[in-house]
Design a protein around this motif. Structure first.
Motif, mmCIF file in Angstrom:
data_model
loop_
_atom_site.group_PDB
_atom_site.id
_atom_site.type_symbol
_atom_site.label_atom_id
_atom_site.label_comp_id
_atom_site.label_asym_id
_atom_site.label_seq_id
_atom_site.Cartn_x
_atom_site.Cartn_y
_atom_site.Cartn_z
ATOM 1 N N HIS A 126 -16.606 -0.526 -30.352
ATOM 2 C CA HIS A 126 -16.273 0.439 -31.349
ATOM 3 C C HIS A 126 -14.336 -0.865 -32.658
ATOM 4 C CE1 HIS A 126 -12.849 2.775 -32.067
ATOM 5 N NE2 HIS A 126 -12.180 2.657 -31.001
ATOM 6 N N SER A 152 -23.955 5.417 -34.306
ATOM 7 C CA SER A 152 -23.752 5.698 -32.581
ATOM 8 C C SER A 152 -25.414 5.873 -32.100
ATOM 9 C CB SER A 152 -22.917 7.364 -32.761
ATOM 10 O OG SER A 152 -22.669 7.236 -31.336
ATOM 11 N N SER A 182 -18.629 3.553 -25.880
ATOM 12 C CA SER A 182 -18.049 3.228 -26.827
ATOM 13 C C SER A 182 -18.920 3.196 -27.927
ATOM 14 C CB SER A 182 -19.283 2.016 -27.088
ATOM 15 O OG SER A 182 -19.918 1.255 -26.909
ATOM 16 N N ASN A 186 -17.583 4.998 -31.302
ATOM 17 C CA ASN A 186 -17.925 5.065 -32.907
ATOM 18 C C ASN A 186 -18.334 6.654 -34.007
ATOM 19 O OD1 ASN A 186 -20.503 2.723 -31.914
ATOM 20 N ND2 ASN A 186 -18.789 2.402 -32.509
#
Length: 307
Positions: A126, A152, A182, A186
């Motif tokens: 990220h 993602s 994370s 995204n």
């Protein structure tokens, strides 16, 4: 663009004159995304941590597509200094960037921190991409119809939350939950970036995609207790990296794509199949959490966006 239910790499429109920067593109999904864009005429920048592996990937692409323009740029997303240096070099070399594909990532790593002190998965997946996008966005916004595509994962639904009280997992660590954080980040980043671009009346759009369950090097840190199930289910559920790249390619090139959309495989559970428009979790769409994540990301990276 042909049958919308059977979108393949053949459907990528002519990319001649376009410049695409793709992170983590020396292997796996990133490599096949780069090859797909180069095949259709884009000038492709492989933004990678290992220059030798990047050069080998560039050679493979140009061997298959001799007309392709492929160059390599060193980029370590786990280092904000490296991100700044790479962005400066890219900005100098390319006055216009049409596509930024935030693809690189690490998954299920043992507890580690980046050189800047961030938990490795959050810092790389990220914050590194957040910083890179902010630094390159002025180049993208100069181009009509430019796109930021952030990759993602279905993991944005698995044990996933933004742990604002302990973003860096200093009080205990769960590698699966940290990866989920994370990947949720995204998506939240994509939605907040799109809202800001639209408010700025920019023709640049932010889009997200996920590869389903694809065969890549990401699984090398799979926890031991998951490996037997992975070996058993892989033949049934896992698709090739080339297939996993199709949602990213579609998000990057399909002229019907709109800002804020999310693409993934069309099969059961979005694990494999042709790319289609899919839906993120309700949590990913929480605008208040998106804004809060954006603010803390600006603070941690010291990067301010032009929107």
């Amino acid at each position: 663009m042909g049958n919308r239910d059977t979108w393949t790499a053949e459907n990528v429109p002519d990319q001649t004159g376009r410049t695409a920067v793709i992170t983590g593109s020396n292997t796996g999904i990133g490599y096949h995304t780069a090859a797909g864009l180069a095949r259709h005429g884009a000038a492709v920048v492989l933004a990678v941590r290992d220059l030798d592996k990047g050069a080998a990937a560039a050679d493979r692409i140009t061997a298959e597509y001799p007309h392709a323009t492929v160059v390599v740029q060193e980029l370590d997303l786990s280092s904000l200094a490296s991100v700044r240096e790479a962005a400066e070099k890219l900005g100098t070399a390319y006055p216009r960037i049409d596509l930024l594909i935030n693809n690189a990532g690490v998954m299920y790593t043992p507890k580690q921190t980046t050189v800047d002190g961030f938990e490795l998965q959050f810092g790389t997946n990220h914050l590194g991409h957040f910083a890179l996008t902010g630094l390159l966005l002025p180049r993208l916004m100069q181009v009509a119809g430019a796109r930021v595509v952030t990759v993602s994962s279905m993991a944005h639904r698995i044990m996933a939350a933004i742990h604002f009280d302990d973003l860096q997992w200093e009080n205990g660590y769960n590698r699966i939950a940290a990866y989920g954080q994370s990947k949720l980040a995204n998506l939240m980043f994509t939605y907040e970036l799109q809202r800001r671009l639209a408010a700025h009346d920019s023709s640049t759009i932010a889009v997200a995609a996920h590869p389903g369950t694809a065969h890549t090097e990401l699984t090398r840190h799979l926890p031991p207790f998951l490996r037997p199930a992975d070996r058993l289910l892989s033949p049934l559920m896992v698709q090739s990296a080339a297939m996993g790249a199709l949602p990213i390619l579609r998000a990057a090139t399909d002229p019907e794509v709109l800002g804020g959309q999310y693409y993934g495989p069309s099969g059961i559970g979005e694990q494999r199949g042709q790319p289609k428009l899919v839906e993120a979790s309700r949590q990913a769409h929480d605008a208040e959490l998106q804004r809060r994540l954006w603010a803390v990301s600006e603070e941690l990276t010291a990067i301010t966006f032009p929107v």
